[in-house]
Design a protein around this motif. Structure first.
Motif, short mmCIF file in Angstrom:
data_model
loop_
_atom_site.label_atom_id
_atom_site.label_comp_id
_atom_site.label_asym_id
_atom_site.label_seq_id
_atom_site.Cartn_x
_atom_site.Cartn_y
_atom_site.Cartn_z
N ARG A 295 0.93 -1.09 0.06
CA ARG A 295 -0.34 -0.05 -0.05
C ARG A 295 0.80 1.22 -0.44
O ARG A 295 0.10 2.03 -0.37
CB ARG A 295 -0.70 0.36 1.24
N ALA A 296 2.36 1.02 0.27
CA ALA A 296 2.99 1.83 0.04
C ALA A 296 3.60 2.58 -0.67
O ALA A 296 3.93 3.59 -1.18
CB ALA A 296 3.90 2.54 1.15
N LEU A 297 3.97 1.80 -1.79
CA LEU A 297 4.69 1.74 -2.98
C LEU A 297 4.36 1.96 -4.40
O LEU A 297 3.45 0.66 -3.79
CB LEU A 297 5.76 0.80 -3.12
N PRO A 298 4.07 2.38 -5.18
CA PRO A 298 3.25 2.58 -6.35
C PRO A 298 4.05 0.91 -7.25
O PRO A 298 3.51 0.39 -8.13
CB PRO A 298 3.86 3.56 -6.90
N GLU A 299 5.47 1.13 -6.88
CA GLU A 299 6.27 -0.19 -7.60
C GLU A 299 5.75 -1.63 -6.60
O GLU A 299 5.72 -2.51 -7.77
CB GLU A 299 7.50 0.59 -7.90
N ALA A 300 5.42 -1.67 -5.99
CA ALA A 300 4.43 -2.43 -5.31
C ALA A 300 3.19 -2.81 -6.00
O ALA A 300 2.76 -4.09 -6.96
CB ALA A 300 4.68 -2.52 -3.64
N LEU A 301 2.42 -1.90 -5.97
CA LEU A 301 1.30 -2.39 -6.71
C LEU A 301 1.18 -2.74 -7.82
O LEU A 301 0.49 -3.62 -8.41
CB LEU A 301 0.32 -1.08 -6.19
N GLU A 302 2.35 -1.69 -8.90
CA GLU A 302 2.35 -2.50 -10.50
C GLU A 302 2.53 -3.66 -9.95
O GLU A 302 2.64 -4.60 -11.33
CB GLU A 302 3.38 -1.69 -10.78
N LEU A 303 3.58 -4.04 -9.47
CA LEU A 303 4.50 -5.59 -9.95
C LEU A 303 3.37 -6.70 -9.08
O LEU A 303 3.74 -7.54 -10.52
CB LEU A 303 5.22 -5.88 -8.73
N ILE A 304 2.57 -6.30 -8.57
CA ILE A 304 1.37 -7.01 -8.25
C ILE A 304 0.37 -7.44 -8.92
O ILE A 304 0.40 -8.39 -9.29
CB ILE A 304 0.74 -6.42 -6.84
N THR A 305 0.50 -6.19 -9.87
CA THR A 305 -0.53 -6.50 -10.51
C THR A 305 -0.11 -7.30 -12.63
O THR A 305 -0.49 -7.71 -12.70
CB THR A 305 -0.80 -4.88 -11.26
N LEU A 306 1.47 -6.56 -12.27
CA LEU A 306 1.96 -7.79 -12.98
C LEU A 306 2.05 -8.96 -13.53
O LEU A 306 1.87 -10.52 -14.02
CB LEU A 306 3.77 -7.50 -13.77
N SER A 307 2.43 -9.67 -12.08
CA SER A 307 1.90 -10.85 -11.35
C SER A 307 0.81 -11.42 -11.41
O SER A 307 0.77 -12.57 -12.07
CB SER A 307 2.87 -11.42 -10.02
N ILE A 308 -0.82 -10.68 -11.29
CA ILE A 308 -1.37 -11.48 -11.26
C ILE A 308 -2.13 -11.36 -12.47
O ILE A 308 -2.62 -12.29 -13.18
CB ILE A 308 -2.63 -11.30 -10.61
N ALA A 309 -1.14 -10.79 -14.20
CA ALA A 309 -1.67 -11.02 -15.05
C ALA A 309 -1.03 -11.89 -15.35
O ALA A 309 -1.73 -12.80 -16.39
CB ALA A 309 -1.40 -9.40 -15.74
N PHE A 310 0.51 -12.41 -15.21
CA PHE A 310 1.26 -13.89 -15.33
C PHE A 310 0.25 -14.45 -14.96
O PHE A 310 0.08 -15.83 -16.07
CB PHE A 310 2.16 -13.63 -15.33
N ALA A 311 -0.10 -14.82 -13.55
CA ALA A 311 -1.18 -15.54 -13.79
C ALA A 311 -2.67 -15.88 -14.34
O ALA A 311 -2.30 -17.21 -14.63
CB ALA A 311 -1.36 -15.90 -11.72
N ARG A 312 -3.06 -15.30 -14.79
CA ARG A 312 -4.23 -15.03 -15.18
C ARG A 312 -3.81 -15.91 -16.76
O ARG A 312 -4.13 -16.76 -17.34
CB ARG A 312 -4.71 -13.95 -15.97
N ARG A 313 -2.36 -15.34 -17.56
CA ARG A 313 -1.40 -16.49 -18.55
C ARG A 313 -1.45 -17.75 -18.66
O ARG A 313 -2.16 -18.63 -19.77
CB ARG A 313 -1.18 -15.05 -19.12
N ALA A 314 -0.93 -17.35 -17.35
CA ALA A 314 -1.12 -19.02 -16.92
C ALA A 314 -2.05 -20.39 -16.93
O ALA A 314 -1.99 -21.09 -17.75
CB ALA A 314 0.07 -19.25 -16.07
N VAL A 315 -3.43 -19.88 -16.29
CA VAL A 315 -4.34 -20.38 -16.75
C VAL A 315 -5.19 -20.10 -17.19
O VAL A 315 -5.63 -21.42 -18.14
CB VAL A 315 -5.29 -20.13 -15.67
N VAL A 316 -4.93 -19.54 -18.81
CA VAL A 316 -5.86 -19.74 -19.85
C VAL A 316 -4.30 -20.50 -20.97
O VAL A 316 -5.06 -21.60 -21.89
CB VAL A 316 -5.46 -18.59 -20.81
N ALA A 317 -3.76 -20.63 -20.67
CA ALA A 317 -2.80 -21.25 -21.50
C ALA A 317 -2.80 -23.47 -21.13
O ALA A 317 -3.00 -23.78 -22.05
CB ALA A 317 -1.31 -21.57 -21.96
N LEU A 318 -3.56 -23.01 -20.04
CA LEU A 318 -3.51 -24.29 -19.09
C LEU A 318 -4.70 -24.93 -19.82
O LEU A 318 -4.81 -25.81 -20.60
CB LEU A 318 -3.59 -24.30 -17.62
#
Length: 324
Positions: A295-318
């Motif tokens: 909640r303190a770092l914009p870079e933290a929020l950005e990275l969390i968003t990127l990681s969840i987007a990656f997880a979505r792509r992994a599930v779609v590929a599965l």
């Protein structure tokens, strides 16, 4: 930002990130360098989770409940489920960092809340045993007990995302490795925020390692014998040395100067060379495991968003693989 697949460099650094960086260098690193690594020193650090739990406000928009998986205590964090989303039936299993000696679900609650809000999936944040109660082998056993239990209760056991930061990133990688070795259902993806992929940190250039913003290499050298103990770790002691074919899609990150970056890059290249799916983000001006400051770092929020987007792509590929 510049990308050379599968690695993306992030050049931008916010003002708050720079403040955190210099506070870590000037305050926390000297303190951790002098901190005793005996049972008393570890016990005092262990009280950090209790303190954070007392001062942290209750998160809104989610439900946090105490539970357990496979006999291992945990927090379950529930947020509104997504509609028509690849992660609709997914579950996230998260392991906190802390060098296998301190921290817990309370210190990582804001990060796990953000994971739940971004994904809509339930998040299980595990309170696994640590030094001095057990060496790393015991932490790995708890991680596998939790994963095996989750396979039995998850909405869809093929859509389990395993994640962790620092020492927790080690456990996330070990879960994926051991699940494959045992012939269990593998995670759909692994998320590692500044993951510790090698317990032999002395393998790398010491001149580089000392540039970590707050983790003192000398203090970790003192902890390593307690990490290893007398119990053998199942599979490879260091995930970076494991067969890349054992791993599902992996999302990794590291700060420009931190102890875990060399092995994150080694793991990235080994996975890529073996044809495995991997996405790695390297970030200037950050501290080790910065997504914890969700909640303190914009870079933290950005990275969390990127990681969840990656997880979505992994599930779609599965799912696409099943359809084929």
């Amino acid at each position: 930002m510049r990308t050379s697949a599968p690695v993306t460099w992030h050049e931008r650094t916010s003002r708050i990130a720079l403040i955190v960086l210099w506070v870590a260098r000037l305050l926390f690193k000297p303190l951790l360098t002098l901190w005793p690594s005996n049972d008393f020193g570890i016990a005092v650090l262990g009280r950090l989770s209790w303190l954070v739990d007392k001062v942290t406000p209750t998160p809104r928009n989610v439900h946090v409940t105490e539970t357990e998986l496979g006999g291992v205590p945990a927090e379950q964090i529930m947020s509104p489920k997504p509609v028509d989303d690849p992660l609709e039936d997914a579950t996230i299993l998260y392991f906190h960092g802390g060098g296998f000696i301190f921290c817990g679900p309370s210190t990582h609650r804001q990060l796990c809340v953000q994971l739940a809000l971004e994904s809509g999936a339930p998040v299980y944040s595990m309170d696994y045993r640590q030094v001095p109660v057990v060496p790393v082998a015991g932490s790995v056993q708890d991680a596998m007990s939790a994963y095996e239990a989750l396979l039995g209760i998850a909405d869809d056991p093929t859509r389990i995302i395993v994640g962790g930061d620092s020492a927790g990133g080690y456990l996330a990688a070990k879960v994926a490795e051991i699940a494959a070795r045992r012939g269990l259902q593998r995670p759909a993806a692994v998320i590692g925020y500044s993951p510790l992929l090698n317990l032999d940190l002395g393998d790398h250039d010491r001149a580089y390692m000392v540039r970590d913003a707050y983790l003192p290499i000398k203090a970790l050298d003192k902890l390593r014998p307690r990490w290893i103990g007398e119990d053998a770790i199942e599979g490879e002691m260091n995930p970076v040395d494991a067969d890349p074919a054992l791993f599902p899609p992996m999302f990794l990150c590291a700060a420009e100067y931190e102890l875990t970056r060399p092995d994150v890059e080694i793991m990235t290249h080994r996975l890529a060379e073996a044809g495995r799916v991997v996405e790695t983000h390297l970030w200037r001006g950050q501290v080790h495991a910065w997504p914890v400051l969700a909640r303190a770092l914009p870079e933290a929020l950005e990275l969390i968003t990127l990681s969840i987007a990656f997880a979505r792509r992994a599930v779609v590929a599965l799912d696409d693989g099943r359809a084929a």
